[in-house]
Design a protein around this motif. Sequence first.
Motif, PDB file in Angstrom:
ATOM      1  N   PHE A 201      -5.648 -25.319   6.746  1.00 28.21           N
ATOM      2  CA  PHE A 201      -6.153 -25.099   5.302  1.00 28.21           C
ATOM      3  C   PHE A 201      -6.809 -26.303   4.549  1.00 28.21           C
ATOM      4  O   PHE A 201      -6.706 -27.349   5.380  1.00 28.21           O
ATOM      5  CB  PHE A 201      -4.693 -24.961   4.259  1.00 28.21           C
ATOM      6  CG  PHE A 201      -3.845 -26.048   4.247  1.00 28.21           C
ATOM      7  CD1 PHE A 201      -3.867 -27.256   3.342  1.00 28.21           C
ATOM      8  CD2 PHE A 201      -2.829 -25.978   5.290  1.00 28.21           C
ATOM      9  CE1 PHE A 201      -2.986 -28.075   3.611  1.00 28.21           C
ATOM     10  CE2 PHE A 201      -1.921 -27.069   5.556  1.00 28.21           C
ATOM     11  CZ  PHE A 201      -2.081 -28.190   4.523  1.00 28.21           C
ATOM     12  N   ARG A 202      -7.553 -26.281   3.541  1.00 28.09           N
ATOM     13  CA  ARG A 202      -8.305 -27.441   3.073  1.00 28.09           C
ATOM     14  C   ARG A 202      -7.747 -28.012   1.999  1.00 28.09           C
ATOM     15  O   ARG A 202      -8.122 -29.131   1.513  1.00 28.09           O
ATOM     16  CB  ARG A 202      -9.861 -27.061   2.950  1.00 28.09           C
ATOM     17  CG  ARG A 202     -10.533 -26.525   4.003  1.00 28.09           C
ATOM     18  CD  ARG A 202     -12.016 -26.142   4.222  1.00 28.09           C
ATOM     19  NE  ARG A 202     -12.496 -25.975   5.312  1.00 28.09           N
ATOM     20  CZ  ARG A 202     -13.761 -25.546   5.291  1.00 28.09           C
ATOM     21  NH1 ARG A 202     -14.623 -25.653   4.399  1.00 28.09           N
ATOM     22  NH2 ARG A 202     -14.436 -25.534   6.606  1.00 28.09           N
ATOM     23  N   ASN A 203      -7.119 -27.020   1.053  1.00 27.58           N
ATOM     24  CA  ASN A 203      -6.763 -27.886  -0.167  1.00 27.58           C
ATOM     25  C   ASN A 203      -5.523 -27.016  -0.517  1.00 27.58           C
ATOM     26  O   ASN A 203      -5.347 -26.026  -0.314  1.00 27.58           O
ATOM     27  CB  ASN A 203      -7.654 -27.604  -1.486  1.00 27.58           C
ATOM     28  CG  ASN A 203      -8.893 -28.123  -1.086  1.00 27.58           C
ATOM     29  OD1 ASN A 203      -9.069 -29.346  -1.622  1.00 27.58           O
ATOM     30  ND2 ASN A 203     -10.090 -27.527  -0.816  1.00 27.58           N
TER      31      ASN A 203
ATOM     32  N   GLN B   9       7.898 -24.657  -0.620  1.00 27.03           N
ATOM     33  CA  GLN B   9       6.438 -24.066   0.013  1.00 27.03           C
ATOM     34  C   GLN B   9       5.568 -25.197   0.491  1.00 27.03           C
ATOM     35  O   GLN B   9       5.011 -25.239   1.660  1.00 27.03           O
ATOM     36  CB  GLN B   9       5.692 -23.609  -1.046  1.00 27.03           C
ATOM     37  CG  GLN B   9       6.323 -22.034  -1.633  1.00 27.03           C
ATOM     38  CD  GLN B   9       6.284 -20.900  -0.306  1.00 27.03           C
ATOM     39  OE1 GLN B   9       5.285 -20.954   0.305  1.00 27.03           O
ATOM     40  NE2 GLN B   9       7.223 -19.999  -0.147  1.00 27.03           N
ATOM     41  N   THR B  10       5.433 -26.171  -0.171  1.00 30.32           N
ATOM     42  CA  THR B  10       4.544 -27.563   0.218  1.00 30.32           C
ATOM     43  C   THR B  10       5.307 -28.046   1.407  1.00 30.32           C
ATOM     44  O   THR B  10       4.440 -28.226   2.281  1.00 30.32           O
ATOM     45  CB  THR B  10       4.429 -28.266  -1.010  1.00 30.32           C
ATOM     46  OG1 THR B  10       3.950 -27.699  -2.143  1.00 30.32           O
ATOM     47  CG2 THR B  10       3.427 -29.446  -0.500  1.00 30.32           C
TER      48      THR B  10
ATOM     49  N   LEU C 292      -0.221 -30.272  16.983  1.00 27.93           N
ATOM     50  CA  LEU C 292       0.308 -30.232  18.261  1.00 27.93           C
ATOM     51  C   LEU C 292      -0.732 -29.440  19.099  1.00 27.93           C
ATOM     52  O   LEU C 292      -0.511 -29.613  20.361  1.00 27.93           O
ATOM     53  CB  LEU C 292       1.512 -29.234  18.179  1.00 27.93           C
ATOM     54  CG  LEU C 292       2.691 -30.138  17.455  1.00 27.93           C
ATOM     55  CD1 LEU C 292       4.072 -29.194  17.385  1.00 27.93           C
ATOM     56  CD2 LEU C 292       3.174 -31.188  18.458  1.00 27.93           C
ATOM     57  N   GLN C 293      -1.608 -28.608  18.743  1.00 24.53           N
ATOM     58  CA  GLN C 293      -2.451 -27.711  19.262  1.00 24.53           C
ATOM     59  C   GLN C 293      -3.730 -28.490  19.818  1.00 24.53           C
ATOM     60  O   GLN C 293      -4.579 -28.005  20.516  1.00 24.53           O
ATOM     61  CB  GLN C 293      -2.863 -26.657  18.494  1.00 24.53           C
ATOM     62  CG  GLN C 293      -1.953 -25.621  18.309  1.00 24.53           C
ATOM     63  CD  GLN C 293      -2.184 -24.193  17.482  1.00 24.53           C
ATOM     64  OE1 GLN C 293      -3.342 -23.902  17.850  1.00 24.53           O
ATOM     65  NE2 GLN C 293      -1.549 -23.729  16.830  1.00 24.53           N
TER      66      GLN C 293
ATOM     67  N   PHE D  16       3.373 -27.898   5.512  1.00 19.04           N
ATOM     68  CA  PHE D  16       3.779 -28.821   6.556  1.00 19.04           C
ATOM     69  C   PHE D  16       3.778 -28.691   7.894  1.00 19.04           C
ATOM     70  O   PHE D  16       3.165 -29.053   8.866  1.00 19.04           O
ATOM     71  CB  PHE D  16       5.100 -29.856   5.985  1.00 19.04           C
ATOM     72  CG  PHE D  16       5.208 -30.942   7.064  1.00 19.04           C
ATOM     73  CD1 PHE D  16       4.672 -32.119   6.989  1.00 19.04           C
ATOM     74  CD2 PHE D  16       6.076 -30.587   8.058  1.00 19.04           C
ATOM     75  CE1 PHE D  16       4.893 -33.145   7.833  1.00 19.04           C
ATOM     76  CE2 PHE D  16       6.477 -31.491   8.901  1.00 19.04           C
ATOM     77  CZ  PHE D  16       5.851 -32.693   9.054  1.00 19.04           C
ATOM     78  N   THR D  17       4.377 -27.144   7.852  1.00 16.89           N
ATOM     79  CA  THR D  17       4.577 -26.633   9.269  1.00 16.89           C
ATOM     80  C   THR D  17       3.185 -26.185   9.797  1.00 16.89           C
ATOM     81  O   THR D  17       2.951 -26.575  11.099  1.00 16.89           O
ATOM     82  CB  THR D  17       5.487 -25.481   9.043  1.00 16.89           C
ATOM     83  OG1 THR D  17       6.706 -25.910   8.667  1.00 16.89           O
ATOM     84  CG2 THR D  17       5.785 -24.733  10.464  1.00 16.89           C
ATOM     85  N   LEU D  18       2.366 -25.601   8.891  1.00 16.22           N
ATOM     86  CA  LEU D  18       0.936 -25.195   9.306  1.00 16.22           C
ATOM     87  C   LEU D  18       0.300 -26.473   9.957  1.00 16.22           C
ATOM     88  O   LEU D  18      -0.549 -26.617  11.101  1.00 16.22           O
ATOM     89  CB  LEU D  18       0.034 -24.790   8.251  1.00 16.22           C
ATOM     90  CG  LEU D  18       0.688 -23.172   7.924  1.00 16.22           C
ATOM     91  CD1 LEU D  18       0.035 -22.844   6.563  1.00 16.22           C
ATOM     92  CD2 LEU D  18       0.531 -22.301   9.045  1.00 16.22           C
TER      93      LEU D  18
END
Length: 382
Positions: free
Chosen positions: A24-26, A1-2, A15-16, A7-9
Amino acid sequence: QTRGWFFTLMAEAMLQGSESPAPFRNVISTGLILDEKGQKMSKSKGNIVDPMDMIPISGADAMRWYMYTGAQAGDTYLFSKEILQEKQRRFLLILWNCYKFFVDYANLAGWTHSSDKELKLTVLDKWIRTKLNKLSISINDNLEKYNATDASRAIEDFTVKELSTWYIRRSRDRVGPGANNEDQKVFLSTLYDVLHILCRLSAPFIPFISEEIFKNLTDRESVHISDFPKGEASFDHPELSEGMDLVRRIAEVAHAKRKEAAIKLRQPLSILTYSGNQKLDSEFEKILAEEVNVKKIEYKKSPDKEPKVKLDIKITQELAEEGQARELIRQIQALRKEMSLTLADKTKIEAPIWPKNYEKQILSSTASVSITSGSELKISKV
């Protein structure tokens, strides 16, 4: 998940371009989850534990609670069926038993929740309410810092050490047959308030058992749409915490002295004398006397910060008889439990011997209507 999802997010956000909002922040993540021997789980070793196999055994809340309290974020965990079951026993069952204790005695007394603010709280009631308020403040502070581990551990410590082991245990004589009606109302009202606030504090961690207890207590729609308790900084009474801490320290020494002298706690003793630079007020001394089962508390002033304790271990005939009565009560209660009797069930007692001076106490303490001579101890439902 991490490494995958989060990481993908983050990669996609970069990239944007720099103008895109952070996805996300935390992130709160565990370290590696190992087997009970500290070995990394793998199919080749055959030591993988499927969480879905564990939920029917211990419940989903037990698994959630272990992941919160088992280690700080980033640290490794040991994981097994036995570890989950131990967590279930050491916290979730204790919480449920606190709730069951309240329900059993509230039903027996025909008690219903009241908003009456004129109840005369004892020092024990004030103390547990103060402890709960401090717990609320602490949990809010920790969750604001994303420290779910210390927040959940604080809930467990409060439930086990403060609520169950001390407040409820020290209040058992306040409910049931022979209890003072007004004091019983005070205790049940206090325990009700503590339980439903504790459910709201626990809801993010153990959503299922919190929901069950909360809805049964309040008839409200859900604990998960209730306000989260914040606590009040002004509602702080350090003298209560300091006094009760001193009571418990003195009691710990007294219990050690009893153990050294091989005298059971059910056997009353005459005098406990403590010395130090702090004297307990009368209400705290009463709690101490009940906890260590002595008739009288004496204080001697001294410059010592830590209290010194002297216990008179001489047992008179009268004290011996009272001890015999308490032991008989314990045996009868054990028989009632074996027979699955409820608090409302009345019994008759047969016993070879019993201290006649304490017959009334034996009957009232065991919800019994009579006691007669017999070859062995036994009870029968009326």
